[in-house]
Enzyme design. Structure first.
Site, mmCIF file in Angstrom:
data_model
loop_
_atom_site.group_PDB
_atom_site.id
_atom_site.type_symbol
_atom_site.label_atom_id
_atom_site.label_comp_id
_atom_site.label_asym_id
_atom_site.label_seq_id
_atom_site.Cartn_x
_atom_site.Cartn_y
_atom_site.Cartn_z
ATOM 1 N N ARG A 164 68.066 17.954 6.086
ATOM 2 C CA ARG A 164 67.881 19.312 5.978
ATOM 3 C C ARG A 164 69.288 20.013 5.939
ATOM 4 O O ARG A 164 69.986 19.992 6.792
ATOM 5 C CB ARG A 164 66.961 19.743 7.071
ATOM 6 C CG ARG A 164 67.018 21.359 7.370
ATOM 7 C CD ARG A 164 66.141 21.880 7.930
ATOM 8 N NE ARG A 164 64.672 21.876 7.652
ATOM 9 C CZ ARG A 164 63.606 22.502 8.081
ATOM 10 N NH1 ARG A 164 63.712 23.450 9.234
ATOM 11 N NH2 ARG A 164 62.496 22.346 7.584
ATOM 12 N N HIS A 209 61.728 22.510 -0.955
ATOM 13 C CA HIS A 209 61.149 22.122 0.356
ATOM 14 C C HIS A 209 59.818 21.197 -0.052
ATOM 15 O O HIS A 209 58.734 21.401 0.217
ATOM 16 C CB HIS A 209 60.658 23.098 1.400
ATOM 17 C CG HIS A 209 60.596 22.787 2.702
ATOM 18 N ND1 HIS A 209 60.732 21.671 3.198
ATOM 19 C CD2 HIS A 209 59.923 23.674 3.832
ATOM 20 C CE1 HIS A 209 60.329 21.658 4.448
ATOM 21 N NE2 HIS A 209 59.848 22.905 4.768
ATOM 22 N N GLN A 265 56.973 19.907 2.353
ATOM 23 C CA GLN A 265 56.015 20.795 2.792
ATOM 24 C C GLN A 265 54.881 21.065 1.764
ATOM 25 O O GLN A 265 53.653 21.346 2.509
ATOM 26 C CB GLN A 265 56.718 22.406 2.918
ATOM 27 C CG GLN A 265 55.980 23.539 3.166
ATOM 28 C CD GLN A 265 55.584 23.505 4.726
ATOM 29 O OE1 GLN A 265 56.214 23.530 5.538
ATOM 30 N NE2 GLN A 265 53.974 23.823 4.887
ATOM 31 N N ASP A 310 55.759 33.315 2.895
ATOM 32 C CA ASP A 310 56.945 32.760 3.440
ATOM 33 C C ASP A 310 57.697 33.863 3.981
ATOM 34 O O ASP A 310 57.702 35.058 3.386
ATOM 35 C CB ASP A 310 57.908 31.537 2.569
ATOM 36 C CG ASP A 310 58.683 31.235 3.269
ATOM 37 O OD1 ASP A 310 58.731 31.142 4.644
ATOM 38 O OD2 ASP A 310 59.710 30.430 2.440
ATOM 39 N N CYS A 362 54.345 28.393 5.430
ATOM 40 C CA CYS A 362 54.703 27.160 5.998
ATOM 41 C C CYS A 362 55.270 27.262 7.478
ATOM 42 O O CYS A 362 55.492 26.407 8.163
ATOM 43 C CB CYS A 362 56.035 26.830 5.085
ATOM 44 S SG CYS A 362 57.032 28.291 4.859
ATOM 45 N N ARG A 392 52.015 18.307 8.358
ATOM 46 C CA ARG A 392 53.177 18.195 7.975
ATOM 47 C C ARG A 392 53.585 16.643 8.438
ATOM 48 O O ARG A 392 54.210 15.830 7.681
ATOM 49 C CB ARG A 392 54.395 19.022 8.622
ATOM 50 C CG ARG A 392 54.298 20.359 8.459
ATOM 51 C CD ARG A 392 54.713 20.525 6.843
ATOM 52 N NE ARG A 392 56.001 19.932 6.469
ATOM 53 C CZ ARG A 392 57.249 20.261 6.817
ATOM 54 N NH1 ARG A 392 57.479 21.459 7.615
ATOM 55 N NH2 ARG A 392 58.282 19.504 6.211
#
Ligand code: CP
Ligand code: NVA
Length: 339
Positions: free
Chosen positions: A106, A133, A136, A229, A270, A322
């Protein structure tokens, strides 16, 4: 499906069938976990988790997923490793690839996760970059499948910064899975034209459509999924908050927009989400900008508290997923598994 040895750095590299297979594998692993059916398929393996940015969900999903599969996991946080400071990403890749069976990254640059993938010699998984991402999206789509039955043909509406990692990745995911992607944002915050063009080519094959509008009512009308988001992503300077609030406050997901969607619509995010003043940043924004922008005066930014707490919100199941989906990615890329 046999994805052994593959990297997972953008959904662009995967076919619709492979994405669907990963979602189905995650559903199977979820069922096995719930029923205490052992699935330690990777007992002799170890993974390393490289984080240049903070995380709750992604880190924990990789750690729990690895442990459930019987693997060891090492976490290297934003400080404490040599990467980037005294050692290049390319050298780090070659070192870690000799010790570990898989690497999660990440960070900021998509180029860095690509460099790791090029030199590590073991599968590399993108746990978020400024651009994408992808893990996700698997969790999001598993959640949609669980709640609404299937993906194809759904109207999926994303409100907010549509050219951040989530906007980009959701657009790719929707194109791949034959969904109707709507982005509601000011034009300056739409995805790059080059990526839109790429996704439109994919959409022609899958029956998806990509739609961009500045009108939140049009975008949310009769939608199956509303998604938002944060307005300012990790790595962006805090100075951008004011202009971002200015640009995006009309796209705050509130009850009016939720009611404009189908009665069966679900709300997704998310996470982490700003929906009150009970976080440091939420409180700071509320006190700094609440006067000027009444919508954010209680620290509710991209979504109001009543929406995220409503029955239509599935954000915590989405967060749980996740783990199941990341576990599926690790299992599929580290073993000779056919589903
Ligand atoms: N959604 C997500 O990636 O959360 P974290 O930043 O907590 O990992
Ligand atoms: N766009 C957000 C996503 C967090 C999971 C960020 O990059 O901060």
């Amino acid at each position: 499906m046999n994805l052994k040895g593959r990297n997972f750095i953008t959904l662009l590299d995967f076919t619709s069938e492979e994405i669907q297979d990963l979602i189905n594998l995650a559903a199977k692993l979820k069922y096995e976990k719930y029923d205490s059916i052992p699935h330690k398929h990777l007992t002799d393996k170890n993974v390393v988790l490289l984080f240049q940015k903070d995380s709750t969900r992604t880190r924990c999903a990789f750690e729990v997923g690895a442990m459930d599969l019987g693997m060891g996991a090492t976490y290297l946080g934003p400080t404490g490793s040599q990467m980037g400071k005294k050692e290049s990403v390319k050298d780090t890749a070659r070192v870690l690839g000799k010790m570990y069976d898989g690497i999660e990254f990440r960070g900021y640059l998509q180029q860095d996760v690509e460099t790791l993938a090029e030199y590590a010699g073991v599968p590399v998984w993108n746990g978020l970059t400024d651009q994408y991402h992808p893990t996700q999206i698997l969790a999001d789509f598993l959640t949609i499948q669980e709640k609404l039955g299937s993906l194809k043909g759904l109207k999926f509406t994303y409100l907010g910064d549509a050219r951040n990692n989530m906007g980009n990745s959701l657009m790719i995911g929707c194109a791949k899975m034959g969904m109707h992607f709507y982005a509601a944002a000011p034009e300056a915050l739409w995805p790059k034209q080059e990526l839109i063009d790429k996704c439109n080519l994919i959409a022609q094959e899958t029956g998806a459509t990509l739609n961009f509008t500045t009108d939140p009512m049009k975008a949310t009308y009769h939608a199956d999924v509303l998604y938002t988001d944060v307005w300012v992503s990790m790595g962006e300077p805090k100075e951008v908050w004011e202009s971002r609030i200015q640009e995006l406050h009309p796209y705050q997901v509130d009850m009016k927009l939720l009611k404009n969607a189908k009665p069966t619509a679900i709300f997704m995010h998310c996470l982490p989400a700003f929906h009150g003043d009970n976080t440091e940043v939420g409180a700071q924004i509320a006190s700094e900008f609440g006067q000027q922008f009444p919508k954010v005066k209680f620290g509710e930014l991209e979504v109001t508290d009543d929406v995220i707490e409503s029955k239509q919100s599935v954000v915590f199941e989405e967060a749980e997923n996740r783990m199941h989906t990341i576990k599926a990615v690790m299992l599929a890329t580290l073993s000779d598994l056919y589903v």
